[in-house]
Motif scaffolding. Sequence first.
Motif, PDB file in Angstrom:
ATOM      1  N   MET A  15      38.541  34.527  38.654  1.00 44.12           N
ATOM      2  CA  MET A  15      39.927  34.842  38.332  1.00 44.12           C
ATOM      3  C   MET A  15      40.899  33.968  39.116  1.00 44.12           C
ATOM      4  SD  MET A  15      39.341  38.956  38.187  1.00 44.12           S
ATOM      5  CE  MET A  15      41.032  39.469  37.921  1.00 44.12           C
ATOM      6  N   ILE A  16      40.543  33.641  40.339  1.00 44.98           N
ATOM      7  CA  ILE A  16      41.386  32.754  41.137  1.00 44.98           C
ATOM      8  C   ILE A  16      41.309  31.332  40.588  1.00 44.98           C
ATOM      9  CG2 ILE A  16      41.703  31.715  43.419  1.00 44.98           C
ATOM     10  CD1 ILE A  16      40.675  34.408  44.596  1.00 44.98           C
ATOM     11  N   ALA A  17      40.095  30.899  40.227  1.00 45.86           N
ATOM     12  CA  ALA A  17      39.927  29.548  39.691  1.00 45.86           C
ATOM     13  C   ALA A  17      40.718  29.351  38.415  1.00 45.86           C
ATOM     14  CB  ALA A  17      38.445  29.270  39.430  1.00 45.86           C
ATOM     15  N   SER A  18      40.798  30.404  37.592  1.00 49.43           N
ATOM     16  CA  SER A  18      41.476  30.305  36.303  1.00 49.43           C
ATOM     17  C   SER A  18      42.996  30.395  36.422  1.00 49.43           C
ATOM     18  CB  SER A  18      40.994  31.420  35.377  1.00 49.43           C
ATOM     19  OG  SER A  18      41.496  32.667  35.811  1.00 49.43           O
ATOM     20  N   GLY A  19      43.478  30.878  37.565  1.00 48.06           N
ATOM     21  CA  GLY A  19      44.904  31.109  37.717  1.00 48.06           C
ATOM     22  C   GLY A  19      45.339  32.466  37.242  1.00 48.06           C
ATOM     23  N   GLU A  20      44.385  33.284  36.806  1.00 47.99           N
ATOM     24  CA  GLU A  20      44.718  34.631  36.349  1.00 47.99           C
ATOM     25  C   GLU A  20      45.148  35.522  37.509  1.00 47.99           C
ATOM     26  OE1 GLU A  20      41.075  35.377  34.429  1.00 47.99           O
ATOM     27  OE2 GLU A  20      41.526  34.034  32.768  1.00 47.99           O
ATOM     28  N   LEU A  21      44.635  35.240  38.694  1.00 50.88           N
ATOM     29  CA  LEU A  21      45.219  35.753  39.923  1.00 50.88           C
ATOM     30  C   LEU A  21      46.001  34.588  40.509  1.00 50.88           C
ATOM     31  CD1 LEU A  21      42.363  37.924  41.493  1.00 50.88           C
ATOM     32  CD2 LEU A  21      44.478  38.707  40.419  1.00 50.88           C
ATOM     33  N   ALA A  22      47.295  34.644  40.368  1.00 48.10           N
ATOM     34  CA  ALA A  22      48.138  33.476  40.653  1.00 48.10           C
ATOM     35  C   ALA A  22      48.349  33.269  42.141  1.00 48.10           C
ATOM     36  CB  ALA A  22      49.495  33.656  39.964  1.00 48.10           C
ATOM     37  N   ALA A  23      48.649  32.030  42.507  1.00 41.53           N
ATOM     38  CA  ALA A  23      48.949  31.689  43.894  1.00 41.53           C
ATOM     39  C   ALA A  23      50.089  32.549  44.407  1.00 41.53           C
ATOM     40  CB  ALA A  23      49.310  30.211  43.995  1.00 41.53           C
ATOM     41  N   GLY A  24      49.907  33.117  45.590  1.00 36.60           N
ATOM     42  CA  GLY A  24      50.915  33.965  46.204  1.00 36.60           C
ATOM     43  C   GLY A  24      50.829  35.420  45.787  1.00 36.60           C
ATOM     44  N   GLU A  25      49.983  35.736  44.821  1.00 37.53           N
ATOM     45  CA  GLU A  25      49.882  37.119  44.348  1.00 37.53           C
ATOM     46  C   GLU A  25      49.118  37.976  45.358  1.00 37.53           C
ATOM     47  OE1 GLU A  25      48.484  39.550  40.339  1.00 37.53           O
ATOM     48  OE2 GLU A  25      48.712  37.366  40.332  1.00 37.53           O
ATOM     49  N   ARG A  26      49.594  39.195  45.551  1.00 33.24           N
ATOM     50  CA  ARG A  26      48.956  40.110  46.489  1.00 33.24           C
ATOM     51  C   ARG A  26      47.815  40.853  45.798  1.00 33.24           C
ATOM     52  NH1 ARG A  26      49.406  45.529  47.747  1.00 33.24           N
ATOM     53  NH2 ARG A  26      48.958  46.082  49.922  1.00 33.24           N
ATOM     54  N   VAL A  27      46.685  40.982  46.495  1.00 33.14           N
ATOM     55  CA  VAL A  27      45.562  41.772  46.004  1.00 33.14           C
ATOM     56  C   VAL A  27      45.201  42.788  47.079  1.00 33.14           C
ATOM     57  CG1 VAL A  27      44.623  40.045  44.435  1.00 33.14           C
ATOM     58  CG2 VAL A  27      43.922  40.026  46.823  1.00 33.14           C
ATOM     59  N   ALA A  28      44.845  43.983  46.657  1.00 33.26           N
ATOM     60  CA  ALA A  28      44.517  45.063  47.580  1.00 33.26           C
ATOM     61  C   ALA A  28      43.211  45.721  47.155  1.00 33.26           C
ATOM     62  CB  ALA A  28      45.650  46.092  47.621  1.00 33.26           C
ATOM     63  N   GLU A  29      42.556  46.374  48.099  1.00 27.63           N
ATOM     64  CA  GLU A  29      41.223  46.926  47.876  1.00 27.63           C
ATOM     65  C   GLU A  29      41.179  47.970  46.765  1.00 27.63           C
ATOM     66  OE1 GLU A  29      39.359  48.455  51.366  1.00 27.63           O
ATOM     67  OE2 GLU A  29      39.619  46.594  52.495  1.00 27.63           O
ATOM     68  N   ILE A  30      42.042  48.984  46.848  1.00 21.41           N
ATOM     69  CA  ILE A  30      41.923  50.124  45.936  1.00 21.41           C
ATOM     70  C   ILE A  30      42.133  49.720  44.480  1.00 21.41           C
ATOM     71  CG2 ILE A  30      42.895  52.352  45.293  1.00 21.41           C
ATOM     72  CD1 ILE A  30      43.396  52.893  48.253  1.00 21.41           C
ATOM     73  N   PRO A  31      43.245  49.056  44.120  1.00 22.81           N
ATOM     74  CA  PRO A  31      43.420  48.692  42.716  1.00 22.81           C
ATOM     75  C   PRO A  31      42.366  47.717  42.216  1.00 22.81           C
ATOM     76  CG  PRO A  31      45.108  47.664  44.070  1.00 22.81           C
ATOM     77  CD  PRO A  31      44.422  48.658  44.939  1.00 22.81           C
ATOM     78  N   THR A  32      41.924  46.803  43.078  1.00 23.77           N
ATOM     79  CA  THR A  32      40.903  45.845  42.666  1.00 23.77           C
ATOM     80  C   THR A  32      39.578  46.557  42.419  1.00 23.77           C
ATOM     81  OG1 THR A  32      41.984  44.099  43.949  1.00 23.77           O
ATOM     82  CG2 THR A  32      39.708  43.723  43.277  1.00 23.77           C
ATOM     83  N   ALA A  33      39.215  47.481  43.313  1.00 24.76           N
ATOM     84  CA  ALA A  33      37.973  48.235  43.145  1.00 24.76           C
ATOM     85  C   ALA A  33      38.002  49.046  41.857  1.00 24.76           C
ATOM     86  CB  ALA A  33      37.746  49.145  44.346  1.00 24.76           C
ATOM     87  N   GLU A  34      39.140  49.678  41.561  1.00 18.93           N
ATOM     88  CA  GLU A  34      39.256  50.475  40.340  1.00 18.93           C
ATOM     89  C   GLU A  34      39.130  49.600  39.102  1.00 18.93           C
ATOM     90  OE1 GLU A  34      42.934  52.543  40.709  1.00 18.93           O
ATOM     91  OE2 GLU A  34      42.162  54.004  42.147  1.00 18.93           O
ATOM     92  N   ALA A  35      39.750  48.445  39.123  1.00 21.15           N
ATOM     93  CA  ALA A  35      39.698  47.553  37.963  1.00 21.15           C
ATOM     94  C   ALA A  35      38.297  46.989  37.744  1.00 21.15           C
ATOM     95  CB  ALA A  35      40.693  46.417  38.136  1.00 21.15           C
ATOM     96  N   LEU A  36      37.582  46.738  38.825  1.00 20.86           N
ATOM     97  CA  LEU A  36      36.237  46.167  38.713  1.00 20.86           C
ATOM     98  C   LEU A  36      35.162  47.236  38.527  1.00 20.86           C
ATOM     99  CD1 LEU A  36      36.342  43.361  41.449  1.00 20.86           C
ATOM    100  CD2 LEU A  36      36.733  43.140  38.999  1.00 20.86           C
ATOM    101  N   GLY A  37      35.532  48.489  38.724  1.00 16.71           N
ATOM    102  CA  GLY A  37      34.575  49.565  38.565  1.00 16.71           C
ATOM    103  C   GLY A  37      33.551  49.645  39.680  1.00 16.71           C
TER     104      GLY A  37
END
Length: 240
Positions: A15-37
């Motif tokens: 996702m980082i390589a594709s730019g889908e998680l854009a430069a400067g974007e904040r990522v956090a454990e809880i929402p990422t874990a929920e989205a990834l299952g």
Amino acid sequence: MSKAGQHALITLRKMIASGELAAGERVAEIPTAEALGVSRMPVRIAFRTLEQEGLLVKAGARGYTVREISPESIAGAVEVRGVLEGLAARQAAERGLSAKSVAVLRQCLDDGDQLFEKGYVTEEDLEVYHDLNLRFHQQIIEASGNPAVSMALARNEHLPFASVSALAVDSNDMRREFRRFNFAHMQHHAVFDALLSRQGARAEAIMREHANATLRYAEVFASTAGMADSIKVIQREEQK
């Protein structure tokens, strides 16, 4: 790393390589874990690994931001790795392989042959390939007898996608991934033959070309847009 951890790491890296998680974007454990299952622990470990790889930057106590990267920066880092690993292969060939090195490299090749002989690969297969690929590369570096190469590679691995362990997989096109990784495995066979034959220049050239396969990580992956969007939605809800 657990299967869940590998899944989180590979998906976020893509996702980082594709730019889908854009430069400067904040990522956090809880929402990422929920989205990834997955649970929070695999995501926490994935975040730390991505920070070491130079893809995330620590942002306070609760999260990370995506580091700005470009195809040019990836290409530069990968080219440096190719030069260093090529040097290691040349020196290993000129010194001659020990019985231990031959055994380790042969085992990696045998394991890879078994993995690819069925004519297709799964994501689980590529997790296995990740481990044997890492062993193969590390053994060549060790066989070079040059600790300076290892130290230089360790510094370079903190740059985006420069590490040989920075595996990204497009799960929506596994036929293409089979061709890509099977070709890389054939290059392993070629460099092993050069090492056994003590053909230093040939071994160096193959390893430098082998590193270029990593440059595909600078391309855009289209397969994770939906997942990226769901992470962003959850993050926005969390921040309200």
